[in-house]
Design an enzyme around this catalytic site. Structure first.
Site, PDB file in Angstrom:
ATOM      1  N   LYS A  88       0.850  -1.175   0.000  1.00 47.62           N
ATOM      2  CA  LYS A  88       0.000   0.000   0.000  1.00 47.62           C
ATOM      3  C   LYS A  88       0.896   1.238   0.000  1.00 47.62           C
ATOM      4  CE  LYS A  88      -0.562   1.924   3.894  1.00 47.62           C
ATOM      5  NZ  LYS A  88       0.557   2.110   4.818  1.00 47.62           N
TER       6      LYS A  88
ATOM      7  N   HIS B  91      -5.300  -0.770   7.127  1.00 46.39           N
ATOM      8  CA  HIS B  91      -5.050  -1.555   8.341  1.00 46.39           C
ATOM      9  C   HIS B  91      -6.302  -1.679   9.238  1.00 46.39           C
ATOM     10  CE1 HIS B  91      -1.048  -1.261   6.966  1.00 46.39           C
ATOM     11  NE2 HIS B  91      -0.642  -0.208   7.641  1.00 46.39           N
TER      12      HIS B  91
HETATM   13  C1  BG6 Z   1       2.501   1.733   7.884  1.00 49.48           C
HETATM   14  C2  BG6 Z   1       2.257   3.207   7.795  1.00 49.48           C
HETATM   15  O1  BG6 Z   1       1.667   1.057   6.976  1.00 49.48           O
HETATM   16  O2  BG6 Z   1       2.235   1.283   9.193  1.00 49.48           O
HETATM   17  C3  BG6 Z   1       3.101   3.948   8.824  1.00 49.48           C
HETATM   18  O3  BG6 Z   1       2.578   3.676   6.492  1.00 49.48           O
HETATM   19  C4  BG6 Z   1       2.905   3.367  10.199  1.00 49.48           C
HETATM   20  O4  BG6 Z   1       2.753   5.339   8.828  1.00 49.48           O
HETATM   21  C5  BG6 Z   1       3.069   1.855  10.183  1.00 49.48           C
HETATM   22  O5  BG6 Z   1       3.882   3.952  11.055  1.00 49.48           O
HETATM   23  C6  BG6 Z   1       2.687   1.257  11.517  1.00 49.48           C
HETATM   24  O6  BG6 Z   1       2.966  -0.113  11.532  1.00 49.48           O
HETATM   25  P1  BG6 Z   1       3.109  -0.863  12.910  1.00 49.48           P
HETATM   26  O7  BG6 Z   1       3.253  -2.289  12.509  1.00 49.48           O
HETATM   27  O8  BG6 Z   1       4.301  -0.300  13.590  1.00 49.48           O
HETATM   28  O9  BG6 Z   1       1.855  -0.588  13.664  1.00 49.48           O
END
Ligand code: BG6
EC number: 1.1.1.49
Length: 482
Positions: A156, A248
């Site tokens: 993404k 997400h």
């Molecule tokens: C990514 C985003 O998809 O997910 C980021 O682009 C974010 O902005 C990250 O910091 C967070 O991932 P996790 O696994 O640390 O929650």
């Protein structure tokens, strides 16, 4: 398991994602024996003109704790499997050289009897996906007569809105079959996200409770305690809804809200996800609060008048028999007071409460995705002692305690392994992506036109107070310690 030569190509090899996520995941898979050194070769591809050794130097620091001797030994063996090819993303010449390097490896390692497997991981911005996919299709497909496959993994943001995503999907769809395309959403690789289906459908407890008769509201929250650090340019074009919520958090919502699939086959699961997404009603502006942290525009790559949200709370409503009337609150923000991702399911009050204990808080089921994976259920019990008093307590399953010494795999490790195995369950299907964009595109366009404004908030705070007010309006009861 399939055998035969496996070539993993990381496109965008010198970028942030490749260094921080893709290569470390590959190394961990290697260390755990999932990548057989007799079969595997890893190729980095990017525009920068560097040597194999320079690429290895660039990624080395992200892979291990150098002080760990066992890892250091594995690291040097792993790095020997990594090669680099430089070239542009839109020229056949570069991709022919890449194909040549892959073929050489296949000839050397193969396996006269083996098939050849080629995995292309696009750690790249979506603007170059079409040209890169075209080049792969023209120059780099698996040519072995003995079988095997070619697969591509895309990250993404997959488009910026419904129209651009659909355009991208058609361009890639003309070149590759859906079974060859793996759209990664790394939240689907997280342990407690993968646990959702088991939790819901393997436990008698939850079956009768999981609906509008018992659940008051559902909250899916993502908080980070740091800002867009060094990614301002990228972020400003997308904002928090495209970066976190549309993918997400919406994926998490699907797993909470979908009906039981008829089996665990990836297509059956994804069919149910699409159905629940199709039941989401258009988002109303008065159920949205946007925020932007103060100092965000200090980043020289961010325009001074940017309205891009770094925080958003939106309420989604699902129009079906199970969920009518239950708000699904999606909330995400950067530069807040803590780093946490969790699901909070709040149950309705007990009718005719003889203990009059409602003020202490409701039954609430919390699933903490990170950090410190845990599930706990808030419930009311008699306070131990002579008096007949009630108190809120918790049934607590903290993974760190319950599964001591069990390493929880990184999301990317799991998902890359799935792409090698050919399991698409934890990847986003084309129609799923389309509905996800359909849900958010009208709101995103209103934000892009400046019709919905971001409210400034302090770094390290809970975000704009208006977001808490919206939660209250939606019926969320703030409980102690939250
Ligand atoms: C990514 C985003 O998809 O997910 C980021 O682009 C974010 O902005 C990250 O910091 C967070 O991932 P996790 O696994 O640390 O929650």
């Amino acid at each position: 398991p399939e055998t035969g030569c496996l070539s993993i190509v990381v496109l965008g090899a010198s970028g942030d994602l490749a260094k921080k996520k893709t290569f470390p995941a590959l190394f961990n898979l290697y260390r755990q024996g999932f990548l057989n050194p007799d079969e595997v070769h890893i190729f980095g591809y990017a525009r920068t003109k560097i040597s194999d050794e320079e690429l290895r130097d660039r990624i080395r620091g992200y892979l291990v704790d150098e002080k760990n001797a066992e890892q250091a030994e594995a690291l040097s063996k792993f790095l020997q499997l990594v090669k680099y090819v430089s070239g542009p993303y839109d020229s056949e010449e570069g991709f022919q050289r890449l194909d040549h390097a892959i073929s050489e490896h296949e000839i050397a390692k193969n396996s006269s009897e083996g098939s050849s497997r080629r995995l292309f991981y696009l750690a790249l911005p979506p603007s170059v996906y079409p040209s890169v996919c075209k080049m792969i299709k023209t120059c780099c497909m698996n040519k072995s007569d003995l079988g095997g496959w070619t697969r591509i993994v895309v990250e993404k943001p997959f488009g910026k809105d419904l129209e651009s995503a659909e355009q991208l999907s058609s361009q890639i769809g003309e070149l590759f079959d859906e079974s060859q395309i793996y759209r990664i959403d790394h939240y689907l690789g997280k342990e407690l996200v993968q646990n959702m289906l088991v939790l819901r459908f393997a436990n008698r407890f939850f079956l009768p409770l999981w609906n509008r008769d018992n659940i008051e509201n559902v909250q899916i929250v993502f908080r980070e305690d740091f800002g867009t650090e060094g990614r301002g340019g990228y972020f400003d074009e997308y904002g928090i809804i495209r970066d976190i919520i549309q993918n997400h958090l919406l994926q998490v919502l699907c797993l909470i809200a979908m009906e039981k699939p008829i089996s665990l086959k990836p297509e059956h699961i994804r069919d149910e996800k699409v159905k629940v997404l199709q039941s989401v009603v258009p988002i109303s502006d008065d159920e949205v609060v946007l925020g932007q942290y103060q100092g965000y525009r200090d980043d020289p790559t961010v325009p001074n008048d940017s309205n891009t949200p770094t925080f958003a709370t939106t309420i989604l409503r699902i129009h079906n028999e199970r969920w009518e009337g239950v708000p699904f609150i999606l909330k995400a923000g950067k530069a807040l007071n803590s780093r946490k991702a969790e699901i909070r399911i709040q149950f309705k009050d007990v009718p005719g409460d003889i203990f009059r204990c409602q003020k202490q808080g409701r039954n609430e089921f919390v699933i903490r995705l990170q950090p410190s994976e845990a599930m706990y259920m808030k419930l009311t019990v008699k306070q131990p002692g002579l008096e007949m008093n009630t108190v809120q307590s918790e049934l607590d399953l903290s993974y760190g305690q319950r599964y001591q010494g069990v390493a929880i795999p990184e999301a990317y490790e799991r998902l890359i392994l799935d792409t090698i195995k050919g399991d698409q369950q934890h990847f986003v299907r084309r129609d799923e992506l389309k509905v996800a964009w359909e849900i958010f595109t009208p709101l995103l366009h209103r934000i892009d036109r400046g019709e919905v404004k971001s409210i400034p908030y302090k770094q390290g705070s809970r975000g704009p107070k208006e977001a808490d007010q919206l939660l209250e309006k939606a019926g969320y009861l703030q409980t102690h310690g939250y």
